[in-house]
Design a protein around this motif. Sequence first.
Motif, mmCIF file in Angstrom:
data_model
loop_
_atom_site.group_PDB
_atom_site.id
_atom_site.type_symbol
_atom_site.label_atom_id
_atom_site.label_comp_id
_atom_site.label_asym_id
_atom_site.label_seq_id
_atom_site.Cartn_x
_atom_site.Cartn_y
_atom_site.Cartn_z
ATOM 1 N N UNK A 79 40.973 30.899 34.511
ATOM 2 C CA UNK A 79 40.127 31.911 35.144
ATOM 3 C C UNK A 79 40.700 33.292 34.831
ATOM 4 N N UNK A 80 39.964 34.050 34.024
ATOM 5 C CA UNK A 80 40.376 35.401 33.637
ATOM 6 C C UNK A 80 39.528 36.389 34.429
ATOM 7 N N UNK A 81 40.170 37.230 35.222
ATOM 8 C CA UNK A 81 39.440 38.090 36.149
ATOM 9 C C UNK A 81 39.894 39.534 36.022
ATOM 10 N N UNK A 82 38.942 40.445 36.093
ATOM 11 C CA UNK A 82 39.242 41.864 36.047
ATOM 12 C C UNK A 82 39.548 42.476 37.394
ATOM 13 N N UNK A 83 39.667 41.646 38.432
ATOM 14 C CA UNK A 83 39.946 42.138 39.787
ATOM 15 C C UNK A 83 41.010 41.252 40.418
ATOM 16 N N UNK A 84 42.123 41.850 40.814
ATOM 17 C CA UNK A 84 43.224 41.074 41.395
ATOM 18 C C UNK A 84 42.822 40.413 42.709
ATOM 19 N N UNK A 85 42.068 41.140 43.543
ATOM 20 C CA UNK A 85 41.668 40.597 44.838
ATOM 21 C C UNK A 85 40.762 39.389 44.662
ATOM 22 N N UNK A 86 39.787 39.499 43.775
ATOM 23 C CA UNK A 86 38.900 38.371 43.507
ATOM 24 C C UNK A 86 39.671 37.204 42.901
ATOM 25 N N UNK A 87 40.625 37.526 42.047
ATOM 26 C CA UNK A 87 41.434 36.480 41.431
ATOM 27 C C UNK A 87 42.134 35.656 42.503
ATOM 28 N N UNK A 88 42.672 36.319 43.491
ATOM 29 C CA UNK A 88 43.366 35.617 44.571
ATOM 30 C C UNK A 88 42.393 34.759 45.391
ATOM 31 N N UNK A 89 41.224 35.326 45.724
ATOM 32 C CA UNK A 89 40.240 34.580 46.509
ATOM 33 C C UNK A 89 39.737 33.358 45.742
#
Length: 290
Positions: free
Chosen positions: A108-118
């Motif tokens: 999972x590659x995400x441009x948002x750290x908060x979303x990555x954690x969720x």
Amino acid sequence: MSFAIGEHVTRASYHHDLLFRIAAISGELAILHGEDIRLAADAPLGDLVRANASEVAKRKKQEKKQEAYSYHLFRQDYQLMKEKRDYQSGHGYDHTAGFFQLPTTVLHIDGDRTYMRKCTELYQRLGLNVHGAYVQEKDMPQEVEALTDSVKPHIVVITGHDAFSQKKGAKSDLGAYHNTQYFAEAVDVIRQKHPRLDDVVIFAGACQSHFESLIQAGANFASSPSRVNIHALDPVYIAAKMAYTPFMEKVSVWDVLQNTLTGEEGMGGVETKGLMRIGMPYTPSDGADD
């Protein structure tokens, strides 16, 4: 009124419809990221209204109810798939051997750290093996190959923030989107090495992304057919549906979308084979030496 990066705000001109976090401030302009949807936006500081703690708590409570309902639907769906699998695996045989399941790996590659954690927390609740990577959208085409080679995933999720801007062009113009181009380029990099749709399953996109270009680049599933906002957790449910569907079965697009929070207006894709493989017999390890 002065604002700080990370504060929760709403936009007066949009009647306070969505809750945002301030990602950056440039002069009198704020760059905003949706708190629960993958939308990038900008707004004059004068248009922002700070959301107090009670307002944030109220909105998060409503969001949690929606997320819990979607999770409940997925668990029901998973239970039905499990019962069907167990029946088909044991039907016609008199045996007592158990079954084991080969793990499905998600990158999972995400441009948002908060979303990555969720998202990581939800993957873990759903029992999936996930490798999360925070990468800014503009850097994804350069980073995705090394990440894919290292993790060797069955599923790749490429997401972050996006938005369509009428000021930049028509809906058919890829240049009118904040980050769709980067998502599409990252998908293309993967497809250069894994051209078959069933070799590596890819989800790509965020809020209002140019759906058609992502599918053309080689994504199995993408957002957003109707250029609507998508929920931060929707890509996780798509990945989970693929991971828990037997590899001899194809997954219809509707089957994938029915447990997402956004639905068919925000998500779409093509029929794809499931990824779950089971074997037997199950031989639990007792820790003893051979």
